[in-house]
Design an enzyme around this catalytic site. Structure first.
Site, mmCIF file in Angstrom:
data_model
loop_
_atom_site.group_PDB
_atom_site.id
_atom_site.type_symbol
_atom_site.label_atom_id
_atom_site.label_comp_id
_atom_site.label_asym_id
_atom_site.label_seq_id
_atom_site.Cartn_x
_atom_site.Cartn_y
_atom_site.Cartn_z
ATOM 1 N N ASP A 74 27.903 -10.180 -29.398
ATOM 2 C CA ASP A 74 26.891 -9.171 -29.695
ATOM 3 C C ASP A 74 25.651 -9.874 -30.246
ATOM 4 O O ASP A 74 25.683 -11.070 -30.519
ATOM 5 C CB ASP A 74 27.421 -8.153 -30.710
ATOM 6 C CG ASP A 74 28.169 -8.823 -31.839
ATOM 7 O OD1 ASP A 74 27.747 -9.915 -32.271
ATOM 8 O OD2 ASP A 74 29.192 -8.269 -32.290
ATOM 9 N N ASP A 76 22.541 -9.953 -33.103
ATOM 10 C CA ASP A 76 22.043 -9.483 -34.384
ATOM 11 C C ASP A 76 20.606 -9.931 -34.562
ATOM 12 O O ASP A 76 20.240 -11.040 -34.161
ATOM 13 C CB ASP A 76 22.881 -10.076 -35.532
ATOM 14 C CG ASP A 76 24.316 -9.598 -35.478
ATOM 15 O OD1 ASP A 76 24.521 -8.385 -35.337
ATOM 16 O OD2 ASP A 76 25.231 -10.432 -35.545
ATOM 17 N N ASP A 159 27.544 -16.968 -44.425
ATOM 18 C CA ASP A 159 28.768 -17.700 -44.748
ATOM 19 C C ASP A 159 28.704 -19.180 -44.377
ATOM 20 O O ASP A 159 28.773 -20.050 -45.231
ATOM 21 C CB ASP A 159 30.006 -17.003 -44.162
ATOM 22 C CG ASP A 159 29.858 -16.602 -42.705
ATOM 23 O OD1 ASP A 159 28.829 -16.952 -42.079
ATOM 24 O OD2 ASP A 159 30.781 -15.944 -42.175
HETATM 25 P P1 ATP Z 1 31.362 -13.115 -33.788
HETATM 26 O O1 ATP Z 1 30.524 -11.858 -33.635
HETATM 27 O O2 ATP Z 1 31.359 -14.022 -32.628
HETATM 28 O O3 ATP Z 1 32.705 -12.855 -34.326
HETATM 29 P P2 ATP Z 1 29.434 -13.678 -35.825
HETATM 30 O O4 ATP Z 1 29.056 -14.971 -36.492
HETATM 31 O O5 ATP Z 1 28.364 -12.966 -35.087
HETATM 32 O O6 ATP Z 1 30.666 -13.997 -34.931
HETATM 33 P P3 ATP Z 1 29.704 -11.293 -37.354
HETATM 34 O O7 ATP Z 1 30.887 -10.804 -38.104
HETATM 35 O O8 ATP Z 1 29.190 -10.539 -36.195
HETATM 36 O O9 ATP Z 1 30.043 -12.778 -36.943
HETATM 37 O O10 ATP Z 1 28.555 -11.466 -38.440
HETATM 38 C C1 ATP Z 1 27.209 -11.748 -38.091
HETATM 39 C C2 ATP Z 1 26.610 -12.720 -39.075
HETATM 40 O O11 ATP Z 1 26.613 -12.166 -40.400
HETATM 41 C C3 ATP Z 1 27.363 -14.040 -39.215
HETATM 42 O O12 ATP Z 1 26.969 -14.955 -38.232
HETATM 43 C C4 ATP Z 1 26.997 -14.478 -40.607
HETATM 44 O O13 ATP Z 1 25.729 -15.085 -40.614
HETATM 45 C C5 ATP Z 1 26.893 -13.171 -41.371
HETATM 46 N N1 ATP Z 1 28.162 -12.820 -42.036
HETATM 47 C C6 ATP Z 1 29.170 -12.063 -41.521
HETATM 48 N N2 ATP Z 1 30.181 -11.939 -42.393
HETATM 49 C C7 ATP Z 1 29.822 -12.608 -43.498
HETATM 50 C C8 ATP Z 1 30.447 -12.836 -44.768
HETATM 51 N N3 ATP Z 1 31.646 -12.361 -45.042
HETATM 52 N N4 ATP Z 1 29.755 -13.576 -45.677
HETATM 53 C C9 ATP Z 1 28.526 -14.056 -45.400
HETATM 54 N N5 ATP Z 1 27.913 -13.873 -44.225
HETATM 55 C C10 ATP Z 1 28.520 -13.169 -43.279
HETATM 56 MG MG MG Z 2 28.520 -11.097 -34.157
#
Ligand code: ATP
Ligand code: MG
Length: 466
Positions: A74, A76, A159
Site C-alpha cells: 500500500d 502512505d 520504527d
Molecule cells: P507493510 O505495509 O509492507 O507491512 P510498512 O512499513 O508499510 O510495511 P505499515 O504497518 O503499513 O508498515 O506502517 C507504515 C509506516 O508507519 C512504517 O513504514 C513505519 O514508518 C511506520 N510505523 C508503523 N508501525 C509503527 C510502529 N509500531 N512504530 C513506529 N512506526 C511505525
Molecule cells: Mg504499509
C-alpha cells in the site's frame, strides 16, 4: 526488571540521546526509484498537497519496497497539512481514526493513507516534564501519540531506519534522516533510537522487526536484536485485537515458515501462543512438524495465488495443544467426545485472551477440528454427507496435515483422496468394504442417547469397533 527499565527510561541521563541532523538527500541519480514506479494516485495526492503549499512525501514501506524492487502493499503519504487541511483539498477524502487521525483518500477501491507529520512523545525530548506520563503506562508503553511535529520529528518517531525514507516524486529526491538507505543496502533492520526504549514504547515493534527480517530476508542489526528475548513478555500487555492483526501479517505475508523460526529464536512465539509453545516443548517432533508443515503450506498457497484462511492457520497452530487438555478433561471423568469439546472450547477461549480471534474465524476453526472426529465415520450415507459439508475440504486438508506430522490414522487420508476421485459405483463399493474391514475406522460410534427412549435401529447393538 520492568521497574529497572522504567527507571532508566526516566533517568535524566538518557543513554541514547536522539541526534538531530540534517537529512542525507539523494538526488534522482543516486537511487533506483523513479516517479513512474510509484502509484499514480499516491503521486497525485503528493502533488496536490504540494501545490496547496504543504510539504508532502511518499513514505514508509512503499519507498523501502520499491528500492528493493518489490511491489508495495500500500502507499502512505506524510504531510505537514493537518487532517482537516488534507480533507479540504480532496473531494474523496475521509478522516479516520480516534487515537490519531489519518486521512483516507479514495480512488475507486484504492486508498491512499495520508498522515500528518507526528512527533515522538515529549519525554524523549524533555525528561523533566512530567505532564507526559499520563500517556504512557508504567513500562513506558505509549498509549497516545497524536502530537504533530516536523518532518524530522516524523522520521525519528518511525520504527526502523528502512521505514523512515521520504520520497518526493516532484524532485525525485529521497530524504534520509536515519541512514535508512545505508541499511537497505546492507540488508539490516535497525531501530531508530535506543532499541530497548523503543520496544518499551511499543512492544509490537519486536514482532515487526521479525516480520520485516523474514519478508525482506534482512538481518536484525545486533543492538536491535539484543533486547528482544528479554523483553518478549511485554507482548502480554498489548491489546489482544492488535496482536491478532499483527499475527495475520506475520503468518499471511508469504514467509510464515521463516517468520515462525525467527519468533522461536527471539522467544516471541510463547507470549503469542502460550499453549502451543508448551506443546512444542513437550512434543517438539510432532508439534514442530505439524506447525511447520502448515506454515510451509500457507506460504506455498500464497505463492500460487490461492486463498488462505486464518481459521485453518489457527486450527493448525493450536491443534498440538489439544491432546493434553483432552486428557486432562477425561481425567476429570468426561467421556472422549465431550472432553474434546470442552478442551477445544477452553483452548480457543484462552487463546482469544491473548490474540482476539474474531468469531468468524473461531467458528470454522472448531468445525475443522470437529471434522477430525467425523472423518473416520464413513458408513452408510455419512461419507457423502461429509463431502457435501462446506467445511469438508478444510477438514480433509487438515487430516492430511496431521498425517504429514506422523499421526497414525490407518490410511484415512488416502481413503478420502480415493473416495473424492471415485465414481458413484466405486464409492458404493468403498463404503461396503468398510463394513467388512476388521479395523474400527469405518464403524459408526455408538450414539449416546439422552433420555430413556431407545429405539432399535438397524445398527443397534453393533459394536462401535470390531
Ligand atoms: P507493510 O505495509 O509492507 O507491512 P510498512 O512499513 O508499510 O510495511 P505499515 O504497518 O503499513 O508498515 O506502517 C507504515 C509506516 O508507519 C512504517 O513504514 C513505519 O514508518 C511506520 N510505523 C508503523 N508501525 C509503527 C510502529 N509500531 N512504530 C513506529 N512506526 C511505525
Ligand atoms: Mg504499509
Amino acid at each position: 526488571m520492568l521497574k529497572k527499565l522504567f527507571q532508566s527510561f526516566r533517568s535524566p541521563l538518557r543513554r541514547f540521546p536522539r541526534p538531530r541532523h540534517t537529512p542525507e538527500i539523494l538526488s534522482g541519480r543516486q537511487h533506483s526509484l523513479h516517479s513512474e514506479d510509484i502509484n499514480r494516485h499516491a503521486v497525485s495526492v503528493v502533488e496536490r498537497l504540494q501545490q496547496a503549499g504543504y510539504e508532502a512525501y511518499v513514505v514508509g514501506g512503499c519507498v523501502r519496497d520499491l528500492l528493493l524492487h518489490l511491489s508495495p502493499k500500500d502507499y502512505d503519504v506524510a504531510t505537514s497539512a493537518t487532517p482537516e487541511q488534507v480533507r479540504a483539498e480532496f473531494r474523496n477524502a475521509r478522516i479516520i481514526g480516534r487515537r490519531f487521525k489519518l486521512v483516507h483518500v479514495h480512488y475507486g477501491r484504492e486508498i491512499i493513507e495520508v498522515a500528518t507529520f507526528r512527533a515522538n512523545h515529549p519525554e524523549t525530548d524533555d525528561e523533566d516534564d512530567a505532564s507526559h506520563l499520563a500517556s504512557r503506562n508504567e513500562s513506558g508503553r505509549i498509549l497516545r501519540d497524536n502530537i504533530y511535529g516536523t518532518l524530522e520529528d516524523d522520521a525519528q518517531r518511525r520504527d526502523f531506519t528502512i521505514n523512515a525514507l521520504y520520497y518526493d516524486p516532484t524532485s525525485e529526491r529521497i530524504l534520509d534522516h536515519t541512514r535508512g538507505v545505508h541499511d537497505i543496502r546492507n540488508r539490516l533492520i535497525r531501530l531508530i533510537g535506543d532499541p530497548e526504549q523503543r520496544y518499551l514504547e511499543d512492544p509490537v515493534r519486536m514482532l515487526r522487526a521479525v516480520r520485516f527480517a523474514a519478508k525482506l530476508d534482512f538481518e536484525i542489526e545486533k543492538h536491535s536484536a539484543e533486547p528482544i528475548a528479554e523483553l518478549s513478555d511485554l507482548l502480554c500487555d498489548v491489546p489482544s485485537a492488535r496482536l491478532f492483526d499483527e499475527i495475520l501479517k506475520l503468518f499471511l505475508g508469504g514467509k510464515a515458515l521463516r517468520t515462525f523460526e525467527l519468533l522461536l529464536e527471539y522467544d516471541l512465539f510463547a507470549p503469542l501462543f502460550p499453549a502451543s509453545a508448551e506443546a512444542l516443548e513437550d512434543n517438539p517432533e510432532y508439534a514442530g512438524t505439524l506447525i511447520r508443515n502448515a506454515l510451509a503450506n500457507t506460504d506455498q498457497r500464497i505463492a500460487q495465488g490461492k486463498p488462505v484462511t486464518p481459521a485453518f492457520l489457527f486450527a493448525a497452530l493450536l491443534w498440538p495443544a489439544l491432546p493434553a487438555r483432552v486428557q486432562e478433561a477425561q481425567g476429570r471423568g468426561l467421556p472422549p467426545i465431550p472432553a474434546m469439546q470442552e478442551a477445544a472450547h477452553e483452548l480457543v477461549w484462552e487463546q482469544c485472551q491473548r490474540t482476539a480471534i474474531p468469531k468468524r474465524f473461531t467458528m470454522p476453526m472448531r468445525e475443522i477440528w470437529d471434522m477430525q472426529e467425523r472423518l473416520p465415520r464413513r458408513q452408510g450415507r455419512r461419507a457423502d454427507q461429509l463431502l457435501d459439508n462446506p467445511r469438508f475440504r478444510a477438514g480433509y486438508d487438515f487430516l492430511l496435515l496431521r498425517e504429514s506430522a506422523g499421526e497414525q490414522t490407518n490410511g484415512l487420508g488416502d481413503w478420502w483422496t480415493e473416495y473424492q476421485e471415485a465414481g458413484d459405483s466405486e464409492r458404493r463399493s468403498m463404503i461396503r468394504e468398510l463394513s467388512n474391514r476388521s479395523d474400527d475406522s469405518g464403524a459408526p460410534r455408538k450414539r449416546r442417547r439422552s433420555g430413556g427412549r431407545r429405539k432399535r435401529g438397524a445398527n443397534e447393538g453393533a459394536p462401535a469397533s470390531e
